[in-house]
Design an enzyme around this catalytic site. Structure first.
Site, PDB file in Angstrom:
ATOM      1  N   ALA A 104       0.860  -1.189   0.000  1.00 34.01           N
ATOM      2  CA  ALA A 104       0.000   0.000   0.000  1.00 34.01           C
ATOM      3  C   ALA A 104       0.896   1.238   0.000  1.00 34.01           C
ATOM      4  O   ALA A 104       2.111   1.137   0.199  1.00 34.01           O
ATOM      5  CB  ALA A 104      -0.897  -0.006   1.229  1.00 34.01           C
ATOM      6  N   LYS A 105       0.326   2.376  -0.220  1.00 29.92           N
ATOM      7  CA  LYS A 105       1.076   3.634  -0.138  1.00 29.92           C
ATOM      8  C   LYS A 105       0.088   4.777  -0.048  1.00 29.92           C
ATOM      9  O   LYS A 105      -1.047   4.667  -0.524  1.00 29.92           O
ATOM     10  CB  LYS A 105       1.928   3.823  -1.400  1.00 29.92           C
ATOM     11  CG  LYS A 105       3.063   4.811  -1.233  1.00 29.92           C
ATOM     12  CD  LYS A 105       4.251   4.134  -0.605  1.00 29.92           C
ATOM     13  CE  LYS A 105       5.448   5.039  -0.526  1.00 29.92           C
ATOM     14  NZ  LYS A 105       6.658   4.238  -0.271  1.00 29.92           N
ATOM     15  N   GLY A 106       0.528   5.872   0.571  1.00 29.33           N
ATOM     16  CA  GLY A 106      -0.334   7.046   0.647  1.00 29.33           C
ATOM     17  C   GLY A 106       0.471   8.301   0.472  1.00 29.33           C
ATOM     18  O   GLY A 106       1.705   8.251   0.402  1.00 29.33           O
TER      19      GLY A 106
END
Ligand code: GLU
Length: 419
Positions: A104-106
């Site tokens: 995931a990444k934000g």
């Protein structure tokens, strides 16, 4: 929609690696795009009383092996497509090093250097609120990335915990020690880079000692501990840089003095150290050196400047610092490239240790942490070399193949829902 150069590069690497290893096209099909992506508005009141809205993102690429894991980036270039690319890289990074985690990444499209501390706190708290129902300690666990740090994680943890009514320590990693962080997490990415440089040096018969020259592009959270570690082994750090420029001394820089300067004055520009010379980032990349560590951002060594690079070992401390054209050219030229999903995996490995320690409320000592970090990276390095030899591909593809093998096994066993 997914048109960032980093996404196109990751997508091509995925397709090429799949083809070489003969991956089932139905598995490949499921890995091409993120599982879920969320875009949020992050409005905050600035210190001058006006309101400004920033765009924030959280992308979960694949969660077959475990909860999503990946950092939060505050940078002007952040957008959905770049975040999706970084989430995809996290899936492969976690799979490659054998963590029970997905990718995931934000991030938020913002220049954090232009905000005050109070504005950054408001930004982080509002972003955490906007994405809180999308994440969770068993769902998706953020961490620091470019432009964020332990303080950002502490605000994030506090906001999430306020919303839940109790402290949820497992919601983020990369926390300061006093709020449930792990020993060794702050230096872990750089320490992992230094371990990988040692494995690579051993592989090509290079002895790291007083004659070994090291150049570091990006003297920050990853570059500084990597420089300190390699210097403690006797290597000469001849040049380091940040966005403002680079500093060079052919006899080796005083790394502690450079790091102190950056802490006090933020940028390397105008540094006053005896015997040093200020140069540009382009000149730094072209220096005569044994080891080059691009540890800042993606797309630094490209088709345009890769011909100038002379290093024998190139360690991708950042995510995607070499474009695929640069990888092809430099591999053919004989450089040993340590791919990002292996080279900078130390951060997420110790994040995993932090998450596990927090869930058990039982904390380990630094020797245990660094020992386990070393062993995981060594095993992963050996696995990548095996794939590189078996399929006769460059190290980047070999790392993708090793990760894809693990993902393929897990995805087959779990099957496609509904069947
Ligand atoms: N942002 C780091 C990375 O790109 C660390 C991620 C994490 O610890 O979850 O690998």
């Amino acid at each position: 929609m997914f048109d960032a150069p980093l996404f196109k590069d990751a997508f091509t690497q995925l397709e090429q690696a799949s083809e070489v290893m003969g991956l089932d096209p139905n598995i490949l099909e499921r890995l091409k795009y993120p599982k879920r992506a969320l875009t949020v508005s992050v409005p905050i009141r600035l210190d001058d009383g006006t309101v400004k809205t920033f765009l924030g993102y959280r992308v979960q690429h694949n969660m077959t092996i475990g909860p999503g894991k990946g950092g939060i980036r505050y940078h002007p270039n952040v957008d959905l497509s770049e975040t999706a690319a970084l989430a995809m890289l996290m899936t492969f990074k976690c799979a490659l090093v054998g963590l029970p985690l997905g990718g995931a990444k934000g991030g938020i499209q913002v220049d954090p250097n232009e905000l005050s501390r109070q504005e950054l706190q408001s930004l982080t708290r509002r972003y955490a609120t906007e994405i809180n129902s999308f994440i969770g300690p068993n769902v998706d666990i953020p961490a620091p990335d470019i432009g964020t740090d332990g303080q950002t994680m502490a605000w994030f943890l506090d906001t999430y915990s306020q919303l839940k009514g109790h402290t949820v320590s497992g919601i983020v990693t990369g926390k300061p020690i006093s709020v449930g962080g792990s020993l060794g997490r702050a230096e872990s990415t750089g320490k992992g880079v230094a371990y990988c440089v040692n494995f690579a040096a051993q592989k090509i018969g290079m002895k790291i000692g007083s004659n070994t020259a090291v150049v570091i592009h990006g003297f920050g959270k990853v570059g500084v501990p990597a420089a300190q570690d390699l210097k403690s082994q006797g290597a000469k750090i001849i040049a380091v840089s940040d966005v403002s420029g680079a500093v060079y001394n052919k006899d080796g820089l005083d790394i502690d003095a450079c790091s102190k300067w950056c802490k006090e004055r933020r940028f390397l520009k105008d540094i006053e150290l005896p015997g040093t010379k200020l140069i540009s980032n382009d000149e730094l990349l072209a220096l005569e050196t044994d080891i080059l560590i691009p540890a800042a951002i993606d797309g630094v060594v490209t088709a345009h400047n890769c011909k100038n690079v002379k290093a024998k070992i190139i360690a991708e401390g950042a995510n995607g610092p070499l474009t695929k054209e640069a990888v092809t050219y430099l591999t053919e030229k004989g450089a040993f490239i340590i791919p990002d999903i292996l080279c900078n995996a130390g951060g997420v490995i110790v994040s995993y240790f932090e998450w596990v320690q927090g869930l058990q409320n039982f904390f380990w000592d630094l020797d245990q942490i660094n020992g386990k970090l070393h062993d995981i990276l060594k095993d992963s390095f050996d696995t990548v070399i095996e794939c590189q030899e078996e399929y006769n591909v460059d190290m980047k593809k070999a790392a993708f193949i090793a990760a894809l093998k693990r993902l393929d096994r897990a995805m087959r066993l779990r099957g496609l829902f509904p069947s």
